[in-house]
Write a protein that holds these residues in place. Structure first.
Motif, PDB file in Angstrom:
ATOM      1  N   ARG A 139      46.192  39.418  38.049  1.00 57.30           N
ATOM      2  CA  ARG A 139      46.891  38.835  39.098  1.00 57.30           C
ATOM      3  C   ARG A 139      46.437  37.744  39.356  1.00 57.30           C
ATOM      4  N   ILE A 140      47.123  36.940  40.421  1.00 60.39           N
ATOM      5  CA  ILE A 140      46.708  35.816  41.376  1.00 60.39           C
ATOM      6  C   ILE A 140      45.953  36.168  42.516  1.00 60.39           C
ATOM      7  N   ALA A 141      45.086  35.526  42.540  1.00 57.28           N
ATOM      8  CA  ALA A 141      43.839  35.795  43.479  1.00 57.28           C
ATOM      9  C   ALA A 141      44.629  34.863  44.615  1.00 57.28           C
ATOM     10  N   HIS A 142      45.153  35.334  45.644  1.00 59.04           N
ATOM     11  CA  HIS A 142      45.742  34.667  46.727  1.00 59.04           C
ATOM     12  C   HIS A 142      44.501  34.322  47.810  1.00 59.04           C
ATOM     13  N   THR A 143      43.637  35.257  47.944  1.00 62.63           N
ATOM     14  CA  THR A 143      42.501  35.123  48.846  1.00 62.63           C
ATOM     15  C   THR A 143      41.215  35.578  48.054  1.00 62.63           C
ATOM     16  N   PRO A 144      39.868  35.245  48.532  1.00 62.66           N
ATOM     17  CA  PRO A 144      38.640  35.383  48.001  1.00 62.66           C
ATOM     18  C   PRO A 144      38.522  36.969  47.879  1.00 62.66           C
ATOM     19  N   ASP A 145      39.268  37.919  48.828  1.00 66.93           N
ATOM     20  CA  ASP A 145      39.264  39.080  48.630  1.00 66.93           C
ATOM     21  C   ASP A 145      39.767  39.541  47.257  1.00 66.93           C
ATOM     22  N   GLY A 146      41.106  38.874  46.985  1.00 65.38           N
ATOM     23  CA  GLY A 146      41.698  39.067  45.808  1.00 65.38           C
ATOM     24  C   GLY A 146      40.815  38.894  44.408  1.00 65.38           C
ATOM     25  N   LEU A 147      40.055  37.862  44.598  1.00 65.08           N
ATOM     26  CA  LEU A 147      39.277  37.474  43.520  1.00 65.08           C
ATOM     27  C   LEU A 147      38.116  38.648  43.324  1.00 65.08           C
ATOM     28  N   LEU A 148      37.720  39.252  44.469  1.00 67.09           N
ATOM     29  CA  LEU A 148      36.580  40.235  44.127  1.00 67.09           C
ATOM     30  C   LEU A 148      37.270  41.519  43.554  1.00 67.09           C
ATOM     31  N   ALA A 149      38.639  41.674  44.138  1.00 68.20           N
ATOM     32  CA  ALA A 149      39.220  42.794  43.623  1.00 68.20           C
ATOM     33  C   ALA A 149      39.674  42.750  41.946  1.00 68.20           C
ATOM     34  N   ILE A 150      39.829  41.432  41.508  1.00 66.25           N
ATOM     35  CA  ILE A 150      40.040  41.294  40.215  1.00 66.25           C
ATOM     36  C   ILE A 150      38.745  41.453  39.447  1.00 66.25           C
ATOM     37  N   PHE A 151      37.586  41.133  39.775  1.00 64.29           N
ATOM     38  CA  PHE A 151      36.526  41.415  39.000  1.00 64.29           C
ATOM     39  C   PHE A 151      35.804  42.683  39.233  1.00 64.29           C
ATOM     40  N   ARG A 152      36.572  43.604  39.915  1.00 68.19           N
ATOM     41  CA  ARG A 152      36.137  45.227  40.011  1.00 68.19           C
ATOM     42  C   ARG A 152      36.944  45.707  38.804  1.00 68.19           C
ATOM     43  N   GLU A 153      38.055  45.220  38.468  1.00 73.91           N
ATOM     44  CA  GLU A 153      39.044  45.757  37.467  1.00 73.91           C
ATOM     45  C   GLU A 153      38.687  45.230  36.415  1.00 73.91           C
ATOM     46  N   VAL A 154      38.251  43.959  36.044  1.00 72.97           N
ATOM     47  CA  VAL A 154      38.023  43.389  34.472  1.00 72.97           C
ATOM     48  C   VAL A 154      36.656  43.365  34.261  1.00 72.97           C
ATOM     49  N   PRO A 155      36.329  43.516  32.920  1.00 80.63           N
ATOM     50  CA  PRO A 155      34.908  43.342  32.286  1.00 80.63           C
ATOM     51  C   PRO A 155      34.534  42.012  32.673  1.00 80.63           C
ATOM     52  N   HIS A 156      33.097  41.847  33.150  1.00 77.52           N
ATOM     53  CA  HIS A 156      32.600  40.902  33.363  1.00 77.52           C
ATOM     54  C   HIS A 156      31.150  40.754  33.254  1.00 77.52           C
ATOM     55  N   SER A 157      30.412  39.629  33.051  1.00 77.95           N
ATOM     56  CA  SER A 157      29.011  39.627  33.181  1.00 77.95           C
ATOM     57  C   SER A 157      28.412  39.315  34.400  1.00 77.95           C
ATOM     58  N   PRO A 158      26.952  39.789  34.576  1.00 82.47           N
ATOM     59  CA  PRO A 158      26.465  39.494  35.938  1.00 82.47           C
ATOM     60  C   PRO A 158      26.488  38.086  36.395  1.00 82.47           C
ATOM     61  N   GLU A 159      26.547  37.201  35.272  1.00 81.59           N
ATOM     62  CA  GLU A 159      26.548  35.643  35.679  1.00 81.59           C
ATOM     63  C   GLU A 159      27.907  35.376  36.107  1.00 81.59           C
ATOM     64  N   ALA A 160      28.972  35.919  35.470  1.00 82.45           N
ATOM     65  CA  ALA A 160      30.349  35.483  36.395  1.00 82.45           C
ATOM     66  C   ALA A 160      30.612  36.031  37.557  1.00 82.45           C
ATOM     67  N   TYR A 161      29.934  37.291  38.029  1.00 89.57           N
ATOM     68  CA  TYR A 161      29.942  37.673  39.144  1.00 89.57           C
ATOM     69  C   TYR A 161      29.302  36.769  40.198  1.00 89.57           C
ATOM     70  N   ASP A 162      28.129  36.177  39.863  1.00 83.27           N
ATOM     71  CA  ASP A 162      27.381  35.428  40.490  1.00 83.27           C
ATOM     72  C   ASP A 162      28.064  34.121  40.727  1.00 83.27           C
ATOM     73  N   ALA A 163      28.879  33.758  39.814  1.00 76.58           N
ATOM     74  CA  ALA A 163      29.698  32.526  40.151  1.00 76.58           C
ATOM     75  C   ALA A 163      30.747  32.670  41.059  1.00 76.58           C
ATOM     76  N   VAL A 164      31.340  34.013  40.992  1.00 73.03           N
ATOM     77  CA  VAL A 164      32.606  34.404  42.223  1.00 73.03           C
ATOM     78  C   VAL A 164      31.778  34.284  43.423  1.00 73.03           C
ATOM     79  N   VAL A 165      30.540  34.817  43.895  1.00 79.67           N
ATOM     80  CA  VAL A 165      29.964  34.564  45.221  1.00 79.67           C
ATOM     81  C   VAL A 165      29.809  33.263  45.336  1.00 79.67           C
TER      82      VAL A 165
END
Length: 382
Positions: free
Chosen positions: A256-282
């Motif tokens: 889905r679309i991340a309307h807020t930063p909270d939404g982006l964090l929620a997306i990354f809890r639902e899709v496979p991702h690397s540790p580096e990708a999560y660091d980029a989210v932060v």
């Protein structure tokens, strides 16, 4: 009989006479088609046979306009004659028209993008079993009669470009097409998708559609964080890579679309991702918050907890509440506790995740129940 019913019956009869003459079938067979519940307009006004016939004659691109036919069964400039079976030909065109109605039409300034050949297959999959075969010519004919923008692609051929939303069409094609990966998010689902499915099921049982679907007015959603993140896709750094992947996921309805930063964090809890990708989210969220004078704190979703009665400690009974929320990375949690017992009142919230404790802190000045998080600025220790 009311005057309205009389007018409707007269219109059906006039259409039946024109269609019978045009297709070389009997009037009674044509009238039967005109009167079918499937041909009464499921997402709009009833399709007019006279309008369809006039489109083949007068349309600026596909109309004969006094010359040779410009549209045939197989498409634009096709020499294949039209095939009319006298039983479902008009109903099929009415259903194809309703299928096209569910899409958002392209604007008057946008170049049509969706191939009629691709759309004709989507129509077959969506309308089966009521209309299991759709020809390229039928699809173009229905689109022209509906008033959609139509254009020739580069290079001669029987296929034309139809002015409907390319992303909405991709969503429907993947939902109904065999062998396709189904979308995980619905932000490109056509507004009329579910309504048409319901109306088709009702009409197939002989029920007439009494309520008319109205296309919802466009809503300009304010999604400042989403817009900001999309703009970072040209950067040559981890945040730029994140923005590229996020943009592709939105375009492909993978999330889905991340309307807020909270939404982006929620997306990354639902899709496979690397540790580096999560660091980029932060990093992206920290950078976003620095652009705002009063950034909204991060608030994650609650995943458990309850409230239970407590007998107390000789000063009276009370309640004890404990709630658990996702931590930003998803590997731990945020614990919120409230001891509402006389003589032993305590309210506390903490991050139960080593990684998140090192990267996030509670926004100061908020009560325990109204807690919010923010990234710890670089160089600051807690």
């Amino acid at each position: 009989m009311t005057s309205n019913n009389h007018a409707q019956n007269r219109a059906l009869q006039q259409d039946a006479r024109k269609w019978a003459a045009f297709t070389g079938t009997k009037y009674t067979a044509a009238l039967r088609q005109m009167s079918s519940p499937l041909a009464q307009g499921l997402l709009g006004d009833r399709v007019s046979a006279r309008r369809l016939i006039a489109t083949l004659a007068d349309h600026e691109l596909i109309g004969a306009r006094g010359g040779d036919p410009a549209l045939g069964e197989n498409g634009f400039r096709s020499e294949a004659s039209w095939r009319f079976n006298g039983e479902t030909d008009f109903i099929d065109l009415a259903l194809i028209t309703d299928m096209l109605r569910m899409f958002t039409p392209s604007s008057a300034t946008a170049t049509p993008e969706v191939s009629s050949y691709s759309l004709k297959h989507t129509a077959e999959w969506f309308l089966t079993p009521r209309c299991s075969h759709v020809s390229n010519g039928q699809l173009i004919w229905a689109a022209a009669a509906l008033g959609l923008r139509i254009a020739e692609p580069d290079g001669a051929g029987p296929n034309l470009l139809i002015g409907v939303s390319e992303r909405e069409h991709d969503y429907v094609r993947r939902m109904v097409g065999p062998g396709h990966t189904r979308p995980r998010a619905g932000h490109y689902r056509p507004a009329g998708y579910a309504d048409l499915q319901t109306a088709l099921a009702q009409a197939a049982t002989g029920k007439r559609i009494t309520s008319r679907w109205v296309r919802p007015a466009p809503v300009d959603e304010v999604a400042l964080f989403h817009s900001w993140l999309i703009l970072q896709a040209d950067r040559n750094d981890p945040v730029g890579d994140l923005a590229n992947d996020y943009s592709a996921g939105v375009h492909g309805s993978e999330h889905r679309i991340a309307h807020t930063p909270d939404g982006l964090l929620a997306i990354f809890r639902e899709v496979p991702h690397s540790p580096e990708a999560y660091d980029a989210v932060v990093s992206a969220i920290a950078e976003w918050t620095r652009t705002l004078p009063s950034p909204q704190p991060i608030r994650t979703e609650r995943i458990g907890g309850d409230s239970h009665h407590h007998e107390g400690w000789d000063a009276g009974a009370g309640t004890v509440e404990r709630y658990e929320y996702h931590c930003p990375c998803g590997d731990g949690g945020i614990i919120e506790e409230h001891d509402n017992v006389p003589g032993f009142r305590k309210h506390d919230v903490w991050i139960d995740c080593d990684r998140c404790r090192a990267e996030w802190r509670f926004v100061p000045g908020k009560s325990v129940r109204q807690w919010g998080l923010e990234p710890i600025p670089a160089g600051v220790t807690t």
